[in-house]
Each structure stands twice: as structure tokens, then as C-alpha cells.
Design a protein around this motif. Structure first.
Motif, PDB file in Angstrom:
ATOM      1  N   MET A  86       0.828  -1.206   0.000  1.00 31.89           N
ATOM      2  CA  MET A  86       0.000   0.000   0.000  1.00 31.89           C
ATOM      3  C   MET A  86       0.862   1.256   0.000  1.00 31.89           C
ATOM      4  SD  MET A  86      -3.304  -0.840   2.428  1.00 31.89           S
ATOM      5  CE  MET A  86      -2.355  -1.227   3.896  1.00 31.89           C
ATOM      6  N   MET A  87       1.940   1.234   0.786  1.00 30.75           N
ATOM      7  CA  MET A  87       2.798   2.417   0.850  1.00 30.75           C
ATOM      8  C   MET A  87       3.510   2.658  -0.472  1.00 30.75           C
ATOM      9  SD  MET A  87       3.648   4.961   2.649  1.00 30.75           S
ATOM     10  CE  MET A  87       3.019   4.503   4.281  1.00 30.75           C
ATOM     11  N   VAL A  88       3.929   1.587  -1.152  1.00 33.59           N
ATOM     12  CA  VAL A  88       4.570   1.740  -2.457  1.00 33.59           C
ATOM     13  C   VAL A  88       3.594   2.346  -3.459  1.00 33.59           C
ATOM     14  CG1 VAL A  88       5.465   0.471  -4.450  1.00 33.59           C
ATOM     15  CG2 VAL A  88       6.308  -0.059  -2.165  1.00 33.59           C
ATOM     16  N   TYR A  89       2.344   1.876  -3.435  1.00 34.75           N
ATOM     17  CA  TYR A  89       1.346   2.430  -4.363  1.00 34.75           C
ATOM     18  C   TYR A  89       1.100   3.911  -4.077  1.00 34.75           C
ATOM     19  CZ  TYR A  89      -3.043   3.475  -6.657  1.00 34.75           C
ATOM     20  OH  TYR A  89      -4.018   4.074  -7.429  1.00 34.75           O
ATOM     21  N   ILE A  90       0.946   4.262  -2.802  1.00 30.61           N
ATOM     22  CA  ILE A  90       0.701   5.661  -2.440  1.00 30.61           C
ATOM     23  C   ILE A  90       1.892   6.528  -2.855  1.00 30.61           C
ATOM     24  CG2 ILE A  90       0.438   7.235  -0.479  1.00 30.61           C
ATOM     25  CD1 ILE A  90      -1.161   5.026   0.923  1.00 30.61           C
ATOM     26  N   TRP A  91       3.092   6.031  -2.620  1.00 37.31           N
ATOM     27  CA  TRP A  91       4.288   6.796  -3.001  1.00 37.31           C
ATOM     28  C   TRP A  91       4.374   6.933  -4.518  1.00 37.31           C
ATOM     29  CZ3 TRP A  91       8.332   7.257   1.082  1.00 37.31           C
ATOM     30  CH2 TRP A  91       9.313   8.186   0.721  1.00 37.31           C
ATOM     31  N   VAL A 142       1.894   6.977  -6.674  1.00 40.44           N
ATOM     32  CA  VAL A 142       0.897   7.953  -7.120  1.00 40.44           C
ATOM     33  C   VAL A 142       1.342   9.369  -6.784  1.00 40.44           C
ATOM     34  CG1 VAL A 142      -1.485   8.742  -6.822  1.00 40.44           C
ATOM     35  CG2 VAL A 142      -0.989   6.302  -6.982  1.00 40.44           C
ATOM     36  N   ASN A 143       1.911   9.559  -5.603  1.00 44.91           N
ATOM     37  CA  ASN A 143       2.418  10.884  -5.242  1.00 44.91           C
ATOM     38  C   ASN A 143       3.464  11.364  -6.243  1.00 44.91           C
ATOM     39  OD1 ASN A 143       1.814  12.380  -2.451  1.00 44.91           O
ATOM     40  ND2 ASN A 143       1.395  10.202  -2.188  1.00 44.91           N
ATOM     41  N   SER A 144       4.418  10.487  -6.547  1.00 45.18           N
ATOM     42  CA  SER A 144       5.476  10.846  -7.484  1.00 45.18           C
ATOM     43  C   SER A 144       4.914  11.086  -8.886  1.00 45.18           C
ATOM     44  CB  SER A 144       6.528   9.725  -7.528  1.00 45.18           C
ATOM     45  OG  SER A 144       7.577  10.044  -8.409  1.00 45.18           O
ATOM     46  N   LEU A 145       3.978  10.247  -9.293  1.00 45.23           N
ATOM     47  CA  LEU A 145       3.376  10.369 -10.618  1.00 45.23           C
ATOM     48  C   LEU A 145       2.597  11.664 -10.768  1.00 45.23           C
ATOM     49  CD1 LEU A 145       2.459   9.067 -13.373  1.00 45.23           C
ATOM     50  CD2 LEU A 145       0.534   8.120 -12.096  1.00 45.23           C
ATOM     51  N   VAL A 146       1.712  11.930  -9.818  1.00 42.04           N
ATOM     52  CA  VAL A 146       0.841  13.101  -9.916  1.00 42.04           C
ATOM     53  C   VAL A 146       1.644  14.383  -9.722  1.00 42.04           C
ATOM     54  CG1 VAL A 146      -1.165  14.272  -8.931  1.00 42.04           C
ATOM     55  CG2 VAL A 146      -1.162  11.783  -9.177  1.00 42.04           C
ATOM     56  N   TYR A 147       2.576  14.371  -8.778  1.00 42.90           N
ATOM     57  CA  TYR A 147       3.405  15.571  -8.557  1.00 42.90           C
ATOM     58  C   TYR A 147       4.190  15.922  -9.817  1.00 42.90           C
ATOM     59  CZ  TYR A 147       6.911  18.701  -6.587  1.00 42.90           C
ATOM     60  OH  TYR A 147       7.733  19.780  -6.352  1.00 42.90           O
ATOM     61  N   GLY A 183       9.251   5.987  -6.662  1.00 40.42           N
ATOM     62  CA  GLY A 183       9.836   6.995  -7.530  1.00 40.42           C
ATOM     63  C   GLY A 183       9.675   6.700  -9.007  1.00 40.42           C
ATOM     64  N   LEU A 184       9.293   5.460  -9.332  1.00 39.02           N
ATOM     65  CA  LEU A 184       9.049   5.129 -10.733  1.00 39.02           C
ATOM     66  C   LEU A 184       7.892   5.942 -11.308  1.00 39.02           C
ATOM     67  CD1 LEU A 184       9.419   1.238 -10.601  1.00 39.02           C
ATOM     68  CD2 LEU A 184      11.096   2.899 -11.413  1.00 39.02           C
ATOM     69  N   GLY A 185       7.042   6.465 -10.407  1.00 32.37           N
ATOM     70  CA  GLY A 185       5.936   7.300 -10.873  1.00 32.37           C
ATOM     71  C   GLY A 185       6.420   8.522 -11.618  1.00 32.37           C
ATOM     72  N   GLY A 186       7.546   9.072 -11.190  1.00 28.20           N
ATOM     73  CA  GLY A 186       8.105  10.233 -11.874  1.00 28.20           C
ATOM     74  C   GLY A 186       8.579   9.899 -13.277  1.00 28.20           C
ATOM     75  N   ILE A 187       8.952   8.621 -13.501  1.00 25.90           N
ATOM     76  CA  ILE A 187       9.367   8.186 -14.830  1.00 25.90           C
ATOM     77  C   ILE A 187       8.158   7.959 -15.726  1.00 25.90           C
ATOM     78  CG2 ILE A 187      10.573   6.367 -16.098  1.00 25.90           C
ATOM     79  CD1 ILE A 187      12.275   5.905 -13.622  1.00 25.90           C
ATOM     80  N   VAL A 188       7.065   7.485 -15.134  1.00 30.45           N
ATOM     81  CA  VAL A 188       5.859   7.172 -15.900  1.00 30.45           C
ATOM     82  C   VAL A 188       5.080   8.442 -16.256  1.00 30.45           C
ATOM     83  CG1 VAL A 188       3.656   5.923 -15.830  1.00 30.45           C
ATOM     84  CG2 VAL A 188       5.711   4.903 -14.845  1.00 30.45           C
ATOM     85  N   ALA A 189       5.206   9.486 -15.423  1.00 32.24           N
ATOM     86  CA  ALA A 189       4.396  10.705 -15.601  1.00 32.24           C
ATOM     87  C   ALA A 189       4.466  11.289 -17.007  1.00 32.24           C
ATOM     88  CB  ALA A 189       4.791  11.747 -14.553  1.00 32.24           C
ATOM     89  N   ILE A 244      -6.694  10.518 -15.435  1.00 30.78           N
ATOM     90  CA  ILE A 244      -5.920   9.391 -14.902  1.00 30.78           C
ATOM     91  C   ILE A 244      -5.309   9.764 -13.557  1.00 30.78           C
ATOM     92  CG2 ILE A 244      -3.880   7.942 -15.263  1.00 30.78           C
ATOM     93  CD1 ILE A 244      -4.430   8.110 -18.267  1.00 30.78           C
ATOM     94  N   PHE A 245      -4.728  10.966 -13.472  1.00 30.68           N
ATOM     95  CA  PHE A 245      -4.185  11.436 -12.199  1.00 30.68           C
ATOM     96  C   PHE A 245      -5.274  11.443 -11.128  1.00 30.68           C
ATOM     97  CE2 PHE A 245      -1.002  14.235 -14.717  1.00 30.68           C
ATOM     98  CZ  PHE A 245      -0.225  13.122 -14.970  1.00 30.68           C
ATOM     99  N   ALA A 246      -6.451  11.898 -11.489  1.00 33.14           N
ATOM    100  CA  ALA A 246      -7.558  12.000 -10.532  1.00 33.14           C
ATOM    101  C   ALA A 246      -7.953  10.628 -10.003  1.00 33.14           C
ATOM    102  CB  ALA A 246      -8.754  12.682 -11.189  1.00 33.14           C
ATOM    103  N   ALA A 247      -8.108   9.668 -10.913  1.00 37.04           N
ATOM    104  CA  ALA A 247      -8.541   8.326 -10.499  1.00 37.04           C
ATOM    105  C   ALA A 247      -7.506   7.673  -9.579  1.00 37.04           C
ATOM    106  CB  ALA A 247      -8.774   7.459 -11.735  1.00 37.04           C
TER     107      ALA A 247
END
Length: 294
Positions: A94-99, A101-106, A217-223, A240-243
Motif C-alpha cells: 500500500m505504501m509503495v502504491y501511495i508513493w 501515485v504521489n510521485s506520478l501526480v506531482y 519513484g518510478l511514478g516520476g518516470i511514468v508521468a 488518470i491522475f484524478a482516479a
């Protein structure tokens, strides 16, 4: 790079090891020496403070019924302990997913927010300035309301704001919703850094935090790839960010609250954190769980 290497080298020579970490490895004498030095330097009532530290950390390995052996080399913890125990494993996922999403959306909002307004410079400046109250807000709310609810609220607000940018056509409203989204994700990112260090037990805290940072941190790569989807449908990236942010907000509610409790010192305390079992940080054991508790 060389400049930072020198700083880190100095820190390694000056900063002492964490007493909690030493205790988790059954190195009680080293932990006691560090606490004794800290009490002498920082406490006015040195005797009282030192006695408190001894009660909190000092353990006689021979007197612990839960330790199979007093040999510290036997009680080594590895990265596998992140997935070996069901509650720690669930919390880690759960923490990895939340992190993530944070990295992706930010990253996504930061890269695309200039497109929401007609003046790129003003919009970009406002997006940077809005992070300041976001960080201050996170600092205030976690002291009053804990970690779980503020994290869930800020991520949910971010999700709603991102969705709203796809609904409104007025430029002022669109920019306003974008700034609210940037405010929310800045606040939640500040909270998740603290929350992630408190939900894991001491023996694997560094490993768990590092793995959460790496995978999240992979979210920042996917963004940037998500933003390219806007070629198909302009509003799709923000939808997508919203969902993802709203889902992360609900998942945050499933994590245990850590405000006002002692950090879990052992694997067992980490496994019991947030469950129906009473969590009492006795700091008197450092055992691995039996197979029936996994």
C-alpha cells in the motif's frame, strides 16, 4: 558530487549509530554507550534521563524468553522480511502504491500545469509558490490529526481538483483547480515521507523506506508517458491522475495511525501494529515471528 561525498564522509565520522538500530541487532552495550553520551550532553537531569534510557533500551539477552539465542549474528534481517509477514507485506504494498501515485501526480502536474493558463511564466511561478503553504499545512495537520486522515484527505482533494480541470472551461477556474491539485499533492508528499518511516519496525525500517522510495519513484518516470496520452484526448492525463489519487486516498485509510505511539521496535511489534492485537512497545524483545504467525 565530490562536494557531497566530503559531507557524507564527515557525517560518517561524527554522527553516531542509531541506538534503536543497535538494539534491534542486540548490540546493547553499544546502544547504552551512545545513550549515555547523549544524556551527558543534552539532559540537565542526567541521572534520571539515563535511567529512563536504560529501561527503554537495555535488555539482558539471557533473560528474554522470546529469544532463541543471544548470538546477534543469528538475528539478521533481510529484504525478504518485507514480504514474509502478511501485515508488513500488505502495508508495504500500500505504501509503495501511495508513493508511486504521489510521485506520478506531482511530476505530472509540475510538467503540465503551464498548459492550463495563458501566461506560462505566471502559472509556473504560482505552481512553485503554492508548494510553500502545502508543506506548512502538512506540518500543522499531522501534529493535530495524525498521519492517516490528512494523507487520505490531501490525496483525495488532489484527485478531485485534477478531475475538475477536465470539467471547467473557464481559464481562471482551470488554473485554480490546478493550483489546488498542486497544493494537495505537495502536502501529501510531505506527509508520506514521515508516514513511511513510522509504519515499519526498526530492523527493516531503512530497507523498507529505501524500497518504497525506489519503487514509488518510478511514478516520476511514468508521468511524462501519461502526459503523451493527451494527444488522444486532452483531458485524459488529468483524469488518470484524478482516479489514481482518489484510489490512493482510500488506501491510505487502511494504514494504521502512528501518531502518539512508540515506533515498532521489533518485527512482532511491526506485525501487530494496526491489528486487533494490543500494540505495546515493550522494547524487550527482538524475535522473529513463529511460522504460525506468518
Amino acid at each position: 558530487m565530490r562536494h557531497w561525498s566530503v559531507h557524507y564522509s564527515i557525517c560518517l565520522c561524527v554522527v553516531p549509530e542509531s541506538p534503536r538500530w543497535l538494539h534491534s541487532g542486540n548490540e546493547f552495550s553499544k546502544a547504552e554507550q551512545i545513550l549515555k553520551r547523549a544524556c551527558k550532553k543534552n539532559s540537565k537531569n542526567k541521572t534520571e534521563m539515563y535511567e529512563f534510557c536504560k529501561v527503554l533500551f537495555k535488555v539482558d539477552p539471557a533473560s528474554s524468553n522470546n529469544l532463541k539465542t543471544a548470538d546477534p549474528s543469528v538475528l539478521k534481517f533481510t529484504s525478504l522480511d518485507l514480504v514474509r509477514y502478511k501485515h508488513i507485506r500488505r502495508r508495504f504494498i500500500m505504501m509503495v502504491y501511495i508513493w508511486f501515485v504521489n510521485s506520478l501526480v506531482y511530476s505530472g502536474i509540475s510538467l503540465s500545469i503551464v498548459k492550463l493558463g495563458s501566461n506560462d511564466y505566471v502559472t509556473n511561478a504560482l505552481a512553485g509558490l503554492i508548494e510553500i503553504p502545502g508543506v506548512i499545512y502538512s506540518w500543522i495537520v499531522i501534529e493535530r490529526f495524525g498521519r492517516r486522515i490528512p494523507l487520505s484527505l490531501t490525496m483525495s482533494v488532489t484527485g478531485v481538483a485534477c478531475a475538475a480541470t477536465s470539467v471547467f472551461s473557464n481559464e481562471i477556474l482551470v488554473v485554480t483547480m490546478g493550483m489546488i491539485g498542486k497544493f494537495g499533492i505537495s502536502a501529501s508528499f510531505s506527509i508520506v515521507y514521515i508516514f513511511a518511516t513510522e509504519v515499519y519496525p526498526t530492523p527493516i525500517r531503512n530497507t523498507a523506506f529505501g524500497a518504497s522510495t525506489l519503487l514509488g519513484g518510478l511514478g516520476g518516470i511514468v508521468a511524462p508517458q501519461i502526459l503523451y496520452v493527451g494527444v488522444i484526448f486532452k483531458q485524459l492525463p488529468y483524469l488518470i491522475f484524478a482516479a489514481l489519487a482518489i484510489i490512493a486516498g482510500f488506501i491510505a485509510l487502511l494504514l494504521p495511525e502512528t501518531k502518539g505511539i512508540n515506533l515498532p521496535q521489533t518485527i512482532k511489534e511491526g506485525e501487530d501494529l494496526g491489528t486487533t492485537k494490543p500494540f505495546i512497545s515493550s522494547v524487550t524483545q527482538n524475535e522473529k515471528l513463529s511460522e504460525s504467525e506468518i
